[in-house]
Scaffold this motif. Structure first.
Motif, PDB file in Angstrom:
ATOM      1  N   GLY A  82       0.820  -1.214   0.000  1.00 37.92           N
ATOM      2  CA  GLY A  82       0.000   0.000   0.000  1.00 37.92           C
ATOM      3  C   GLY A  82       0.846   1.251   0.000  1.00 37.92           C
ATOM      4  N   ILE A  83       1.943   1.225   0.721  1.00 37.56           N
ATOM      5  CA  ILE A  83       2.858   2.368   0.740  1.00 37.56           C
ATOM      6  C   ILE A  83       3.494   2.551  -0.625  1.00 37.56           C
ATOM      7  N   LEU A 157     -16.881 -10.446   4.509  1.00 37.74           N
ATOM      8  CA  LEU A 157     -16.479  -9.072   4.800  1.00 37.74           C
ATOM      9  C   LEU A 157     -15.075  -8.791   4.294  1.00 37.74           C
ATOM     10  N   LEU A 158     -14.153  -9.708   4.486  1.00 32.40           N
ATOM     11  CA  LEU A 158     -12.785  -9.507   4.018  1.00 32.40           C
ATOM     12  C   LEU A 158     -12.715  -9.496   2.492  1.00 32.40           C
ATOM     13  N   THR A 159     -13.529 -10.327   1.834  1.00 31.91           N
ATOM     14  CA  THR A 159     -13.556 -10.331   0.372  1.00 31.91           C
ATOM     15  C   THR A 159     -14.089  -9.012  -0.168  1.00 31.91           C
ATOM     16  N   ALA A 165     -10.825  -2.206  -1.951  1.00 33.37           N
ATOM     17  CA  ALA A 165      -9.479  -1.640  -2.021  1.00 33.37           C
ATOM     18  C   ALA A 165      -8.955  -1.645  -3.453  1.00 33.37           C
ATOM     19  N   ILE A 166      -9.261  -2.696  -4.197  1.00 32.61           N
ATOM     20  CA  ILE A 166      -8.839  -2.754  -5.601  1.00 32.61           C
ATOM     21  C   ILE A 166      -9.541  -1.672  -6.412  1.00 32.61           C
ATOM     22  N   VAL A 167     -10.832  -1.484  -6.183  1.00 35.55           N
ATOM     23  CA  VAL A 167     -11.583  -0.455  -6.912  1.00 35.55           C
ATOM     24  C   VAL A 167     -11.034   0.926  -6.595  1.00 35.55           C
ATOM     25  N   LEU A 168     -10.761   1.215  -5.321  1.00 32.47           N
ATOM     26  CA  LEU A 168     -10.199   2.512  -4.959  1.00 32.47           C
ATOM     27  C   LEU A 168      -8.809   2.720  -5.551  1.00 32.47           C
TER      28      LEU A 168
END
Length: 174
Positions: A82-83, A157-159, A165-168
């Protein structure tokens, strides 16, 4: 009062507990004290590994291995990715916080002193724990019989969080 300290550190298990607890608390304090994100991730990884060591001392080997694989490995690597995927300014200016360090040390020493006093004055009962033969088997039985619905809801929920996160990340890229 100080005689209890000698009794406490005479056992190797207690000494390991003290070291793991010290690393866990130290990693958590460094996590909130550092300003660079990579240093924060390393501090969190130290805290996660220390907690895994505490689980081993409690004879919960399955939880210790899950802690190492999921948190110390997976979450730390996810944070580093992420960083790397986000943009950062070249000049990171560190915020000036003159009283922050002093208050942090005073609070940490005060908490340590309070806990030390409480542990010295408390008498802990000596009881034998009846641990099952196979911890992993018992956790599996509980997880897939009584707690199967929360387990499946957590996987959903994790899926969803992973897809979000991928969409963002894709939106930032465009």
């Amino acid at each position: 009062m100080l005689a209890n300290i000698g009794d406490f550190f005479s056992s190797g298990t207690n000494l390991l507990f003290f070291l793991f607890a010290l690393f866990a608390i130290g990693g958590a304090i460094f996590m909130i004290s550092f300003t660079k994100v990579v240093s924060m991730v390393v501090s969190v990884a130290v805290t996660f590994l220390s907690l895994a060591g505490l689980y081993v001392l409690l004879e919960a080997e399955f939880l210790a291995m899950a802690q190492v694989l999921i948190y110390a490995g997976g979450i730390s690597i996810l944070m580093i990715f992420g960083i790397m995927m986000t943009r950062h300014q070249g000049d990171e200016t560190e915020a000036k916080r003159p009283w922050h360090s002093a208050l942090l040390w005073i609070g940490s020493l005060g908490l340590f002193g309070l806990l030390f006093y409480a542990f010295q004055k408390t008498s802990f009962p000596q009881a034998q724990l009846q641990s099952p033969e196979d911890n992993t088997l018992e956790i599996g039985k509980l997880l897939f019989t009584e707690h199967v619905i929360p387990f499946e809801l957590m996987s959903i929920l994790l899926t969803v969080a992973f897809i979000g996160a991928i969409v963002l990340a894709k939106r930032e890229e465009e």
